[in-house]
Design a protein around this motif. Structure first.
Motif, PDB file in Angstrom:
ATOM      1  N   GLU A  56      55.506 -12.586 114.054  1.00 47.55           N
ATOM      2  CA  GLU A  56      56.093 -11.268 114.308  1.00 47.55           C
ATOM      3  C   GLU A  56      55.387 -10.237 113.435  1.00 47.55           C
ATOM      4  OE1 GLU A  56      60.332  -8.946 114.044  1.00 47.55           O
ATOM      5  OE2 GLU A  56      60.336 -11.133 114.141  1.00 47.55           O
ATOM      6  N   ILE A  57      54.733  -9.297 114.084  1.00 45.95           N
ATOM      7  CA  ILE A  57      53.976  -8.249 113.406  1.00 45.95           C
ATOM      8  C   ILE A  57      54.699  -6.933 113.652  1.00 45.95           C
ATOM      9  CG2 ILE A  57      51.741  -7.066 113.291  1.00 45.95           C
ATOM     10  CD1 ILE A  57      51.464  -9.954 112.484  1.00 45.95           C
ATOM     11  N   VAL A  58      54.763  -6.077 112.642  1.00 46.98           N
ATOM     12  CA  VAL A  58      55.452  -4.801 112.795  1.00 46.98           C
ATOM     13  C   VAL A  58      54.442  -3.660 112.890  1.00 46.98           C
ATOM     14  CG1 VAL A  58      57.574  -5.553 111.661  1.00 46.98           C
ATOM     15  CG2 VAL A  58      55.756  -4.574 110.283  1.00 46.98           C
ATOM     16  N   GLY A  59      54.740  -2.728 113.757  1.00 41.68           N
ATOM     17  CA  GLY A  59      53.929  -1.522 113.876  1.00 41.68           C
ATOM     18  C   GLY A  59      54.388  -0.502 112.850  1.00 41.68           C
ATOM     19  N   ALA A  61      52.671   2.474 112.290  1.00 36.39           N
ATOM     20  CA  ALA A  61      52.152   3.808 112.591  1.00 36.39           C
ATOM     21  C   ALA A  61      52.254   4.060 114.089  1.00 36.39           C
ATOM     22  CB  ALA A  61      50.694   3.917 112.133  1.00 36.39           C
ATOM     23  N   SER A  62      52.408   5.306 114.464  1.00 41.43           N
ATOM     24  CA  SER A  62      52.560   5.638 115.875  1.00 41.43           C
ATOM     25  C   SER A  62      51.288   5.385 116.674  1.00 41.43           C
ATOM     26  CB  SER A  62      52.998   7.096 116.044  1.00 41.43           C
ATOM     27  OG  SER A  62      52.008   7.967 115.542  1.00 41.43           O
ATOM     28  N   ASP A  63      50.134   5.297 115.989  1.00 47.11           N
ATOM     29  CA  ASP A  63      48.885   5.026 116.704  1.00 47.11           C
ATOM     30  C   ASP A  63      48.559   3.525 116.773  1.00 47.11           C
ATOM     31  OD1 ASP A  63      48.136   4.596 114.062  1.00 47.11           O
ATOM     32  OD2 ASP A  63      46.227   5.660 114.241  1.00 47.11           O
ATOM     33  N   ASN A  64      49.484   2.681 116.293  1.00 46.36           N
ATOM     34  CA  ASN A  64      49.270   1.234 116.354  1.00 46.36           C
ATOM     35  C   ASN A  64      50.629   0.537 116.452  1.00 46.36           C
ATOM     36  OD1 ASN A  64      48.424  -1.397 116.170  1.00 46.36           O
ATOM     37  ND2 ASN A  64      47.229  -1.128 114.318  1.00 46.36           N
ATOM     38  N   ILE A  65      51.276   0.683 117.600  1.00 45.69           N
ATOM     39  CA  ILE A  65      52.625   0.139 117.745  1.00 45.69           C
ATOM     40  C   ILE A  65      52.650  -1.383 117.798  1.00 45.69           C
ATOM     41  CG2 ILE A  65      53.639   2.206 118.762  1.00 45.69           C
ATOM     42  CD1 ILE A  65      53.329   0.878 121.508  1.00 45.69           C
ATOM     43  N   ARG A  66      51.517  -2.011 118.124  1.00 45.04           N
ATOM     44  CA  ARG A  66      51.507  -3.483 118.126  1.00 45.04           C
ATOM     45  C   ARG A  66      51.412  -4.032 116.703  1.00 45.04           C
ATOM     46  NH1 ARG A  66      45.445  -5.056 120.226  1.00 45.04           N
ATOM     47  NH2 ARG A  66      44.442  -4.025 118.504  1.00 45.04           N
ATOM     48  N   GLY A  67      50.959  -3.209 115.747  1.00 43.71           N
ATOM     49  CA  GLY A  67      51.018  -3.570 114.344  1.00 43.71           C
ATOM     50  C   GLY A  67      49.810  -4.274 113.772  1.00 43.71           C
ATOM     51  N   TYR A  68      48.773  -4.468 114.522  1.00 45.01           N
ATOM     52  CA  TYR A  68      47.588  -5.124 113.981  1.00 45.01           C
ATOM     53  C   TYR A  68      46.322  -4.561 114.599  1.00 45.01           C
ATOM     54  CZ  TYR A  68      47.513  -7.890 118.303  1.00 45.01           C
ATOM     55  OH  TYR A  68      47.479  -8.277 119.622  1.00 45.01           O
ATOM     56  N   GLU A  69      45.206  -4.845 113.927  1.00 40.32           N
ATOM     57  CA  GLU A  69      43.875  -4.542 114.448  1.00 40.32           C
ATOM     58  C   GLU A  69      43.092  -5.844 114.471  1.00 40.32           C
ATOM     59  OE1 GLU A  69      41.886  -1.157 112.715  1.00 40.32           O
ATOM     60  OE2 GLU A  69      43.818  -0.304 112.132  1.00 40.32           O
ATOM     61  N   ALA A  70      42.225  -5.978 115.445  1.00 37.10           N
ATOM     62  CA  ALA A  70      41.441  -7.202 115.584  1.00 37.10           C
ATOM     63  C   ALA A  70      40.015  -6.851 115.975  1.00 37.10           C
ATOM     64  CB  ALA A  70      42.071  -8.115 116.639  1.00 37.10           C
ATOM     65  N   ALA A  71      39.117  -7.774 115.707  1.00 33.03           N
ATOM     66  CA  ALA A  71      37.733  -7.656 116.165  1.00 33.03           C
ATOM     67  C   ALA A  71      37.397  -8.935 116.921  1.00 33.03           C
ATOM     68  CB  ALA A  71      36.785  -7.456 114.989  1.00 33.03           C
ATOM     69  N   TRP A  72      36.626  -8.776 117.960  1.00 36.97           N
ATOM     70  CA  TRP A  72      36.285  -9.860 118.879  1.00 36.97           C
ATOM     71  C   TRP A  72      34.784  -9.926 119.068  1.00 36.97           C
ATOM     72  CZ3 TRP A  72      40.434 -12.582 120.731  1.00 36.97           C
ATOM     73  CH2 TRP A  72      41.678 -11.997 120.552  1.00 36.97           C
ATOM     74  N   ALA A  73      34.311 -11.075 119.526  1.00 38.22           N
ATOM     75  CA  ALA A  73      32.895 -11.223 119.875  1.00 38.22           C
ATOM     76  C   ALA A  73      32.797 -12.076 121.130  1.00 38.22           C
ATOM     77  CB  ALA A  73      32.117 -11.889 118.745  1.00 38.22           C
ATOM     78  N   ILE A  74      31.895 -11.690 121.998  1.00 37.06           N
ATOM     79  CA  ILE A  74      31.566 -12.520 123.151  1.00 37.06           C
ATOM     80  C   ILE A  74      30.307 -13.284 122.768  1.00 37.06           C
ATOM     81  CG2 ILE A  74      30.840 -12.559 125.554  1.00 37.06           C
ATOM     82  CD1 ILE A  74      32.436  -9.931 125.905  1.00 37.06           C
TER      83      ILE A  74
END
Length: 87
Positions: free
Chosen positions: A31-34, A36-49
């Motif tokens: 369970e992650i909390v948001g 800030a209003s610009d990140n309501i899902r509460g997390y940032e991620a980075a991905w690579a293909i």
């Protein structure tokens, strides 16, 4: 509605922005909390293909008990899921 923070996605040595949320259906996400209003899902991620596969390479969020959550919390003891990518 406030624009949301987008994830980074790296492919063929280039950085792009990802507007989708690949972790949204994953039951292993704590369970992650948001906070800030610009990140309501509460997390940032980075991905690579890499090849034909999508890899999570970085994760940062705050759990409901205010603890930092990073990729090590999601995958304890795992080696880096993908080779490092340059921003």
């Amino acid at each position: 509605m406030t624009d949301q923070v987008l994830d980074d996605i790296f492919h063929a040595g280039l950085r792009h922005l990802l507007a989708d949320d690949p972790l949204s259906g994953w039951s292993g996400l704590p369970e992650i909390v948001g906070l800030a209003s610009d990140n309501i899902r509460g997390y940032e991620a980075a991905w690579a293909i890499v090849g034909a596969r999508l890899f999570l390479v970085a994760f940062s969020g705050i759990s409901s008990d205010q603890a930092d959550v990073d990729i090590e919390h999601l995958f304890p003891g795992a080696d880096s899921p993908a080779p490092p990518c340059s921003p």
